[in-house]
Design a protein around this motif. Structure first.
Motif, mmCIF file in Angstrom:
data_model
loop_
_atom_site.group_PDB
_atom_site.id
_atom_site.type_symbol
_atom_site.label_atom_id
_atom_site.label_comp_id
_atom_site.label_asym_id
_atom_site.label_seq_id
_atom_site.Cartn_x
_atom_site.Cartn_y
_atom_site.Cartn_z
ATOM 1 N N THR A 26 0.844 -1.188 0.000
ATOM 2 C CA THR A 26 0.000 0.000 0.000
ATOM 3 C C THR A 26 0.879 1.237 0.000
ATOM 4 O OG1 THR A 26 -1.787 -1.107 1.194
ATOM 5 C CG2 THR A 26 -1.765 1.296 1.249
ATOM 6 N N ALA A 27 0.655 2.110 -0.952
ATOM 7 C CA ALA A 27 1.393 3.371 -1.029
ATOM 8 C C ALA A 27 0.847 4.319 0.038
ATOM 9 C CB ALA A 27 1.244 3.986 -2.418
ATOM 10 N N LEU A 28 1.672 4.625 1.025
ATOM 11 C CA LEU A 28 1.240 5.423 2.171
ATOM 12 C C LEU A 28 1.569 6.896 1.985
ATOM 13 C CD1 LEU A 28 2.451 3.060 5.048
ATOM 14 C CD2 LEU A 28 0.134 3.251 4.104
ATOM 15 N N HIS A 29 1.037 7.707 2.891
ATOM 16 C CA HIS A 29 1.439 9.106 2.983
ATOM 17 C C HIS A 29 2.837 9.157 3.609
ATOM 18 C CE1 HIS A 29 -2.826 9.613 2.378
ATOM 19 N NE2 HIS A 29 -3.108 9.127 3.572
ATOM 20 N N PHE A 30 3.534 10.264 3.350
ATOM 21 C CA PHE A 30 4.840 10.488 3.974
ATOM 22 C C PHE A 30 4.800 11.897 4.546
ATOM 23 C CE2 PHE A 30 9.430 11.681 3.681
ATOM 24 C CZ PHE A 30 9.936 10.677 4.499
ATOM 25 N N ILE A 31 4.709 11.993 5.866
ATOM 26 C CA ILE A 31 4.495 13.284 6.532
ATOM 27 C C ILE A 31 5.472 13.419 7.691
ATOM 28 C CG2 ILE A 31 2.837 14.697 7.798
ATOM 29 C CD1 ILE A 31 0.601 13.191 6.323
ATOM 30 N N GLY A 32 6.223 14.512 7.695
ATOM 31 C CA GLY A 32 7.164 14.755 8.778
ATOM 32 C C GLY A 32 8.234 13.685 8.892
ATOM 33 N N GLY A 33 8.597 13.082 7.780
ATOM 34 C CA GLY A 33 9.658 12.077 7.774
ATOM 35 C C GLY A 33 9.192 10.670 8.088
ATOM 36 N N GLU A 34 7.865 10.455 8.194
ATOM 37 C CA GLU A 34 7.346 9.129 8.538
ATOM 38 C C GLU A 34 6.258 8.701 7.555
ATOM 39 O OE1 GLU A 34 5.834 9.305 12.482
ATOM 40 O OE2 GLU A 34 7.809 9.590 13.423
ATOM 41 N N PHE A 35 6.228 7.407 7.265
ATOM 42 C CA PHE A 35 5.146 6.845 6.469
ATOM 43 C C PHE A 35 3.948 6.589 7.368
ATOM 44 C CE2 PHE A 35 8.726 5.940 3.696
ATOM 45 C CZ PHE A 35 8.193 6.259 2.449
ATOM 46 N N ARG A 36 2.778 7.005 6.884
ATOM 47 C CA ARG A 36 1.577 6.898 7.703
ATOM 48 C C ARG A 36 0.388 6.469 6.851
ATOM 49 N NH1 ARG A 36 1.490 12.501 11.284
ATOM 50 N NH2 ARG A 36 3.694 12.517 11.898
ATOM 51 N N PRO A 37 -0.511 5.658 7.426
ATOM 52 C CA PRO A 37 -1.783 5.400 6.756
ATOM 53 C C PRO A 37 -2.714 6.590 6.957
ATOM 54 C CG PRO A 37 -1.745 4.294 8.863
ATOM 55 C CD PRO A 37 -0.384 4.934 8.700
ATOM 56 N N SER A 38 -3.840 6.579 6.296
ATOM 57 C CA SER A 38 -4.849 7.610 6.543
ATOM 58 C C SER A 38 -5.459 7.425 7.925
ATOM 59 C CB SER A 38 -5.953 7.528 5.484
ATOM 60 O OG SER A 38 -5.455 7.841 4.211
ATOM 61 N N GLU A 39 -5.834 8.522 8.513
ATOM 62 C CA GLU A 39 -6.441 8.447 9.843
ATOM 63 C C GLU A 39 -7.705 7.596 9.814
ATOM 64 O OE1 GLU A 39 -8.315 11.734 12.796
ATOM 65 O OE2 GLU A 39 -6.227 12.085 12.176
ATOM 66 N N SER A 40 -8.422 7.645 8.683
ATOM 67 C CA SER A 40 -9.645 6.858 8.536
ATOM 68 C C SER A 40 -9.360 5.388 8.249
ATOM 69 C CB SER A 40 -10.490 7.423 7.391
ATOM 70 O OG SER A 40 -9.805 7.239 6.150
ATOM 71 N N GLY A 41 -8.122 5.084 7.851
ATOM 72 C CA GLY A 41 -7.772 3.729 7.460
ATOM 73 C C GLY A 41 -8.167 3.385 6.035
ATOM 74 N N GLU A 42 -8.775 4.333 5.322
ATOM 75 C CA GLU A 42 -9.248 4.050 3.967
ATOM 76 C C GLU A 42 -8.093 3.971 2.970
ATOM 77 O OE1 GLU A 42 -13.113 5.781 2.486
ATOM 78 O OE2 GLU A 42 -12.640 7.207 4.078
ATOM 79 N N VAL A 43 -8.281 3.093 1.995
ATOM 80 C CA VAL A 43 -7.353 2.981 0.870
ATOM 81 C C VAL A 43 -8.177 2.943 -0.415
ATOM 82 C CG1 VAL A 43 -5.623 1.740 2.228
ATOM 83 C CG2 VAL A 43 -7.320 0.456 0.911
ATOM 84 N N PHE A 44 -7.500 3.118 -1.546
ATOM 85 C CA PHE A 44 -8.179 2.974 -2.839
ATOM 86 C C PHE A 44 -7.277 2.166 -3.763
ATOM 87 C CE2 PHE A 44 -5.735 6.901 -3.117
ATOM 88 C CZ PHE A 44 -5.147 6.853 -4.372
ATOM 89 N N PRO A 45 -7.868 1.448 -4.721
ATOM 90 C CA PRO A 45 -7.058 0.617 -5.609
ATOM 91 C C PRO A 45 -6.476 1.433 -6.755
ATOM 92 C CG PRO A 45 -9.369 0.339 -6.137
ATOM 93 C CD PRO A 45 -9.308 1.259 -4.941
ATOM 94 N N THR A 46 -5.323 1.022 -7.232
ATOM 95 C CA THR A 46 -4.793 1.532 -8.492
ATOM 96 C C THR A 46 -4.748 0.355 -9.455
ATOM 97 O OG1 THR A 46 -2.950 2.673 -9.578
ATOM 98 C CG2 THR A 46 -2.385 1.220 -7.744
ATOM 99 N N LEU A 47 -5.201 0.590 -10.681
ATOM 100 C CA LEU A 47 -5.399 -0.480 -11.651
ATOM 101 C C LEU A 47 -4.214 -0.627 -12.579
ATOM 102 C CD1 LEU A 47 -9.126 0.202 -12.682
ATOM 103 C CD2 LEU A 47 -8.257 -1.204 -10.794
ATOM 104 N N ASP A 48 -3.997 -1.853 -13.020
ATOM 105 C CA ASP A 48 -3.039 -2.137 -14.085
ATOM 106 C C ASP A 48 -3.747 -1.847 -15.407
ATOM 107 O OD1 ASP A 48 -1.528 -3.285 -16.108
ATOM 108 O OD2 ASP A 48 -1.032 -5.086 -14.968
ATOM 109 N N PRO A 49 -3.353 -0.823 -16.154
ATOM 110 C CA PRO A 49 -4.086 -0.460 -17.377
ATOM 111 C C PRO A 49 -4.089 -1.545 -18.444
ATOM 112 C CG PRO A 49 -2.614 1.312 -16.690
ATOM 113 C CD PRO A 49 -2.251 0.107 -15.882
ATOM 114 N N SER A 50 -3.179 -2.493 -18.357
ATOM 115 C CA SER A 50 -3.128 -3.542 -19.374
ATOM 116 C C SER A 50 -4.211 -4.596 -19.179
ATOM 117 C CB SER A 50 -1.748 -4.203 -19.380
ATOM 118 O OG SER A 50 -1.532 -4.939 -18.194
#
Length: 516
Positions: A26-50
């Motif tokens: 999962t591609a996370l946020h990077f804030i203040g030098g740290e990787f973080r998930p969303s506060e809500s815990g939500e994620v979204f998919p990214t598709l392989d265009p092929s």
């Protein structure tokens, strides 16, 4: 699927390992030098265009994540803006080295995420490293400006200072190269960054954050918030601690950003859409013109802001030249982006494919003559099934400049050819659009070439060549293609503030108000 032992110099086993690693990442946020998930815990998919299968996931950020990132950038700016230029230079050179070190992984990830051909993306990754190396050299000297001695009585001088945290909103077609193009000068000149990448190709942004972390850049200097434009992007545009905003994207998005940023009087750098003409005269080197025209519209899957999407050809050679373009378009190899022989891969997303197909339909309704393509590509040049992906056959119309396909940015492998009688009509047709990013002129008459270069309404004009970017030169458009210039020292106008300082060399006369 295995095409050969190495693709673009990368061992196939390495490609497979990178692809498999993305499935559980999962591609996370990077804030203040740290990787973080969303506060809500939500994620979204990214598709392989092929295939339109889920490739990976990214954290879904919004106002809270942007607020944390903006505050981190604001706090870090107090230190980073005062960091000696030679130290900033060392950080940028370190990032450039690490981009080169991780080039294979970055190229494979972006090829899979954005659908761009791997060998082309690998060159884009090299450009990303070059962006940092180039601006590292500017860090020590770019802030120098001018002195203004006045009659031996006064010394005025001007200098440049870092302007503040920069919000960088990037597009999906070349996410790594186009983000580093903005990040590198910002960091070099003492600004801090909050990056919001496009949600359709978010993965290399988090890989870049890993490189920034490996380079030990101070916390908060570079921040990343993943998410959707109407959520994270809008929050970044509105945040009061981010006084500068850059956007690379379509013109309508730029208008919305400009309206919202105006409420906060933010400084903007907008690099927007294009409908760039290629003017081919009968006296041109037609082989060179043919190569350039075909490459400039059909490479990068046609998803290029500087694509020569309008082909203006002198009447006396129109039918012959356009038929040669058609022959080349029919022969273009459409296939998987990891196939070393592929020239055109899938468009980024099913929604974008439908949008481009909508323009094909509009062209037919308006009476344009379809010479090549216009349909989904369902079989690759190797005979592989492409029906699940976002593939479009390279498309060529003969039409008129008034048509939508000649006036609106399609952002796909669609070219419209239009005849002209003489230089005057060629210039009129070329300028008859709301856009003004690039223009291309092919002629052996150098006087004509330079006349047109002066008169064409475009920020970039190439004579007898396709678009070859040179970093010290100014990049940007006119009209609805943008409002700033970046590249080389021209980037200083956006990323720094110009300050004037006055020093009297002799005590000046000061009127003594209130003295009796």
């Amino acid at each position: 699927m295995r095409y050969q032992d190495r693709v673009a110099g990368i061992p196939w086993e390495r490609i497979e390992a990178i692809r498999n690693a993305l499935k559980g990442w999962t591609a996370l946020h990077f804030i203040g030098g740290e990787f973080r998930p969303s506060e809500s815990g939500e994620v979204f998919p990214t598709l392989d265009p092929s295939t339109n299968e889920v490739l990976s996931h990214a954290a879904r950020g919004g106002e809270r994540e942007v607020d944390r990132a903006a505050k981190a950038a604001h706090e870090a700016f107090q230190r980073w803006s005062r960091t000696p230029a030679r130290e900033r230079k060392r950080y940028l050179l370190r990032i450039a080295e690490l981009l080169e070190k991780h080039a294979d992984e970055l190229a494979v990830v972006e090829a899979l995420d954005a659908g761009q051909v791997l060998r082309i993306v690998k060159a884009q990754v090299a450009r990303s490293a070059e962006n940092f190396a180039f601006y590292a050299e500017y860090a020590e000297h770019a802030m120098e400006d001018r002195t203004f001695p006045v009659d031996r009585d006064w010394l005025y001088y001007s200098l440049r200072v870092p302007a503040g945290p920069v919000g960088i909103i990037t597009p999906w077609n070349a996410p790594l190269m186009l983000s580093t193009w903005r990040i590198a000068p910002a960091l070099a000149f003492g600004d801090t960054v909050v990056l919001k990448p496009a949600e359709w190709s978010p993965l290399t942004a988090s890989k870049l954050a890993e490189i920034v972390q490996e380079a030990d850049l101070p916390p908060g200097v570079f921040n990343l918030v993943q998410g959707f434009g109407e959520e994270a992007g809008a929050a970044l545009v509105a945040h009061p601690l981010v006084p500068l905003l850059t956007l690379t994207g379509e013109t309508e998005t730029g208008k919305i950003v400009m309206q919202n940023a105006a409420r906060h009087l933010k400084r903007l750098s907008l690099e927007l859409g294009g409908k760039s003409p290629a003017l081919v005269f009968a006296d041109a080197d037609l082989e060179r013109a043919l190569d350039a025209v075909v490459f400039q519209i059909y490479s990068f899957n046609g998803e290029r802001c500087t694509a020569s999407s309008r082909l203006l050809v002198e009447e006396s050679i129109f039918e012959t030249f356009v038929e040669r373009v058609a022959e080349r378009a029919r022969a273009i190899r459409v296939g998987h982006p990891l196939d070393p022989e592929t020239e055109v891969g899938p468009l980024i997303h099913p929604e974008h494919l439908e949008r481009v197909l909508g323009y094909v339909e509009a062209g037919l309704k308006e009476g344009a003559r379809l010479l090549v393509g216009g349909k989904r590509a369902t079989t690759s040049f190797r005979g592989e099934d492409l029906s699940r992906g976002n593939y479009l056959e390279p498309t060529l119309f003969v039409g008129e400049n008034r048509m939508r396909i000649a006036q609106e940015e399609i952002f796909g492998p669609v070219l419209v050819a239009i005849p002209f009688r003489d230089e005057e009509e060629a210039l009129r047709l070329a300028n008859d659009t709301k856009y003004g990013l690039a223009a291309y002129v092919f002629t052996r008459d150098l006087e004509r070439a330079h006349r047109l270069a002066l008169e064409l309404e475009a920020g970039l004009v190439y004579l007898n060549s396709h678009n070859v970017r040179h970093l010290p030169t100014p990049f940007g458009g006119v009209k609805e293609s943008g409002d700033r210039r970046e590249g080389g020292h021209y980037a200083l106008e956006f990323y720094t503030d110009l300050k004037a300082v006055g020093l009297p060399l002799r005590p000046p006369h000061v009127p003594r108000f209130g003295k009796r």
